[in-house]
Write a protein that holds these residues in place. Structure first.
Motif, PDB file in Angstrom:
ATOM      1  N   PHE A  90     -32.513  -5.223  24.192  1.00 45.45           N
ATOM      2  CA  PHE A  90     -31.384  -4.498  24.750  1.00 45.45           C
ATOM      3  C   PHE A  90     -31.767  -3.050  25.020  1.00 45.45           C
ATOM      4  O   PHE A  90     -32.297  -2.363  24.149  1.00 45.45           O
ATOM      5  CB  PHE A  90     -30.204  -4.513  23.778  1.00 45.45           C
ATOM      6  N   GLY A 105     -27.003  -2.498  27.817  1.00 45.13           N
ATOM      7  CA  GLY A 105     -27.200  -3.451  28.883  1.00 45.13           C
ATOM      8  C   GLY A 105     -26.899  -4.852  28.376  1.00 45.13           C
ATOM      9  O   GLY A 105     -26.655  -5.065  27.181  1.00 45.13           O
TER      10      GLY A 105
ATOM     11  N   PHE B  33     -19.254   2.204  13.769  1.00 47.72           N
ATOM     12  CA  PHE B  33     -18.917   1.545  15.037  1.00 47.72           C
ATOM     13  C   PHE B  33     -18.719   0.045  14.826  1.00 47.72           C
ATOM     14  O   PHE B  33     -19.350  -0.550  13.954  1.00 47.72           O
ATOM     15  CB  PHE B  33     -20.065   1.723  16.052  1.00 47.72           C
ATOM     16  N   TYR B  35     -18.961  -3.406  17.306  1.00 49.61           N
ATOM     17  CA  TYR B  35     -19.297  -3.990  18.596  1.00 49.61           C
ATOM     18  C   TYR B  35     -19.055  -5.490  18.540  1.00 49.61           C
ATOM     19  O   TYR B  35     -19.140  -6.103  17.497  1.00 49.61           O
ATOM     20  CB  TYR B  35     -20.780  -3.788  18.919  1.00 49.61           C
ATOM     21  N   GLN B  37     -20.619  -8.983  20.496  1.00 47.63           N
ATOM     22  CA  GLN B  37     -21.729  -9.438  21.318  1.00 47.63           C
ATOM     23  C   GLN B  37     -21.380 -10.777  21.927  1.00 47.63           C
ATOM     24  O   GLN B  37     -21.144 -11.752  21.218  1.00 47.63           O
ATOM     25  CB  GLN B  37     -23.008  -9.578  20.502  1.00 47.63           C
ATOM     26  N   GLY B  40     -24.232 -12.587  28.074  1.00 46.68           N
ATOM     27  CA  GLY B  40     -24.098 -11.984  29.392  1.00 46.68           C
ATOM     28  C   GLY B  40     -23.471 -10.615  29.413  1.00 46.68           C
ATOM     29  O   GLY B  40     -23.424  -9.967  30.459  1.00 46.68           O
ATOM     30  N   HIS B  41     -22.977 -10.169  28.257  1.00 44.43           N
ATOM     31  CA  HIS B  41     -22.319  -8.857  28.194  1.00 44.43           C
ATOM     32  C   HIS B  41     -23.044  -7.874  27.277  1.00 44.43           C
ATOM     33  O   HIS B  41     -22.645  -6.728  27.184  1.00 44.43           O
ATOM     34  CB  HIS B  41     -20.878  -9.006  27.703  1.00 44.43           C
ATOM     35  N   GLY B  42     -24.062  -8.315  26.602  1.00 48.84           N
ATOM     36  CA  GLY B  42     -24.694  -7.418  25.648  1.00 48.84           C
ATOM     37  C   GLY B  42     -23.731  -7.105  24.520  1.00 48.84           C
ATOM     38  O   GLY B  42     -22.947  -7.952  24.091  1.00 48.84           O
ATOM     39  N   LEU B  43     -23.768  -5.885  24.043  1.00 50.54           N
ATOM     40  CA  LEU B  43     -22.843  -5.438  23.010  1.00 50.54           C
ATOM     41  C   LEU B  43     -21.831  -4.487  23.635  1.00 50.54           C
ATOM     42  O   LEU B  43     -22.194  -3.576  24.374  1.00 50.54           O
ATOM     43  CB  LEU B  43     -23.583  -4.705  21.892  1.00 50.54           C
ATOM     44  N   LEU B  45     -18.507  -1.922  22.780  1.00 46.95           N
ATOM     45  CA  LEU B  45     -17.898  -1.159  21.699  1.00 46.95           C
ATOM     46  C   LEU B  45     -16.411  -1.475  21.610  1.00 46.95           C
ATOM     47  O   LEU B  45     -15.680  -1.396  22.608  1.00 46.95           O
ATOM     48  CB  LEU B  45     -18.117   0.334  21.947  1.00 46.95           C
ATOM     49  N   TYR B  48     -14.651   2.994  17.185  1.00 49.49           N
ATOM     50  CA  TYR B  48     -15.575   3.781  16.393  1.00 49.49           C
ATOM     51  C   TYR B  48     -14.792   4.792  15.558  1.00 49.49           C
ATOM     52  O   TYR B  48     -13.609   5.033  15.785  1.00 49.49           O
ATOM     53  CB  TYR B  48     -16.631   4.470  17.267  1.00 49.49           C
ATOM     54  N   PHE B  90     -20.755  -6.926  15.289  1.00 52.37           N
ATOM     55  CA  PHE B  90     -21.728  -6.077  14.603  1.00 52.37           C
ATOM     56  C   PHE B  90     -21.090  -4.739  14.257  1.00 52.37           C
ATOM     57  O   PHE B  90     -20.440  -4.101  15.083  1.00 52.37           O
ATOM     58  CB  PHE B  90     -22.948  -5.827  15.479  1.00 52.37           C
ATOM     59  N   GLN B 103     -28.623   4.736  15.539  1.00 52.71           N
ATOM     60  CA  GLN B 103     -27.632   3.815  15.011  1.00 52.71           C
ATOM     61  C   GLN B 103     -28.331   2.660  14.317  1.00 52.71           C
ATOM     62  O   GLN B 103     -29.304   2.118  14.829  1.00 52.71           O
ATOM     63  CB  GLN B 103     -26.737   3.273  16.131  1.00 52.71           C
ATOM     64  N   TYR B 104     -27.803   2.317  13.153  1.00 53.45           N
ATOM     65  CA  TYR B 104     -28.313   1.189  12.389  1.00 53.45           C
ATOM     66  C   TYR B 104     -27.239   0.122  12.343  1.00 53.45           C
ATOM     67  O   TYR B 104     -26.072   0.417  12.119  1.00 53.45           O
ATOM     68  CB  TYR B 104     -28.697   1.630  10.974  1.00 53.45           C
ATOM     69  N   PHE B 105     -27.673  -1.118  12.513  1.00 59.62           N
ATOM     70  CA  PHE B 105     -26.743  -2.222  12.650  1.00 59.62           C
ATOM     71  C   PHE B 105     -26.741  -3.119  11.418  1.00 59.62           C
ATOM     72  O   PHE B 105     -27.772  -3.310  10.759  1.00 59.62           O
ATOM     73  CB  PHE B 105     -27.113  -3.059  13.876  1.00 59.62           C
ATOM     74  N   GLY B 106     -25.569  -3.667  11.144  1.00 62.83           N
ATOM     75  CA  GLY B 106     -25.442  -4.669  10.105  1.00 62.83           C
ATOM     76  C   GLY B 106     -25.898  -6.031  10.613  1.00 62.83           C
ATOM     77  O   GLY B 106     -26.240  -6.188  11.774  1.00 62.83           O
ATOM     78  N   PRO B 107     -25.866  -7.047   9.744  1.00 67.81           N
ATOM     79  CA  PRO B 107     -26.377  -8.374  10.084  1.00 67.81           C
ATOM     80  C   PRO B 107     -25.459  -9.180  10.992  1.00 67.81           C
ATOM     81  O   PRO B 107     -25.867 -10.209  11.516  1.00 67.81           O
ATOM     82  CB  PRO B 107     -26.537  -9.053   8.732  1.00 67.81           C
TER      83      PRO B 107
END
Lengths: 114, 114
Positions: A90, A105, B33, B35, B37, B40-43, B45, B48, B90, B103-107
């Protein structure tokens, strides 16, 4: 509103092939650019980021990306892919001075064949 | 160092039910934040938060509610779940300023609404 385009939805390569994934954004001002990777069943991890300075950015696992401001692009490259690079990639952008939320994206699924 | 945890990791619910997804970070980052997922749309928001008791809408907030009474927690509630809310969710938190901004993401939480 800003947007991020990843034109390659699915890329299939053989091991040792070179990789280039396209990313274009639609904002004329100052941006910060990111590439994230999501391995199957895992969360997003940061590969690399660009804020300023040298437009060629090196990240983890041998990835690099080049910021070309005149083309509004931030393409991801790797000279020789491995099977373990199979993942979804991404591209994301933050507009400088905003609340700094990422705009992503739609992602590119990379499949590397052994 | 747990970072960001999300619970539950998987949830199946029925249309019309209320569902709360939990997010907890151990770093005391100011920004958090949510998000979603989708293929076809990515992530995209959803909401936040810049700090405790400060929240704001993102790109796709309809049907969601958030709160942030403590810096480390940022729950997301679907007040009356709909099938279109079937997605992977996420949570992320943000650290740093300037070039250290990451930015750090959760699982993730995989939610299915039947």
């Amino acid at each position: 509103a800003q947007s991020v385009s990843q034109h390659n939805h699915h890329v299939i390569l053989s091991e040792a092939a070179s990789l280039e994934l396209g990313c274009n954004y639609s904002y004329g001002g100052t941006v910060n650019l990111f590439w994230y990777v999501q391995y199957p069943g895992q969360h997003l991890q940061l590969l690399l980021k660009y804020f300023s300075g040298d437009p060629l950015v090196k990240g983890i696992k041998g990835f690099e990306a080049e910021f070309i401001q005149s083309k509004f692009s931030f393409n991801l490259r790797k000279p020789s892919v491995q099977w373990s690079d199979t993942a979804e990639y991404f591209c994301a952008v933050i507009i400088s001075g905003s609340a700094r939320q990422l705009t992503f994206g739609s992602g590119t699924q990379l499949t590397v064949l052994p | 160092d747990a970072g960001i945890t999300q619970s539950p990791r998987y949830k199946i619910t029925e249309t019309g039910r209320q569902v709360t997804l939990m997010c907890h970070q151990t770093w005391s980052h100011s920004y958090m934040f949510w998000y979603r997922q989708d293929l076809g749309h990515g992530l995209r928001l959803i909401y936040y938060s810049a700090a405790a008791d400060i929240t704001d809408k993102g790109e796709v907030p309809d049907g969601y509610v958030v709160s942030r009474s403590k810096t480390e927690n940022f729950p997301l509630t679907l007040e009356s779940a709909t099938r279109s809310q079937t997605s992977v969710y996420f949570c992320a938190s943000r650290t740093g300023t300037g070039s250290s901004d990451t930015q750090y993401f959760g699982p993730g939480t995989r939610l299915t609404v039947l």
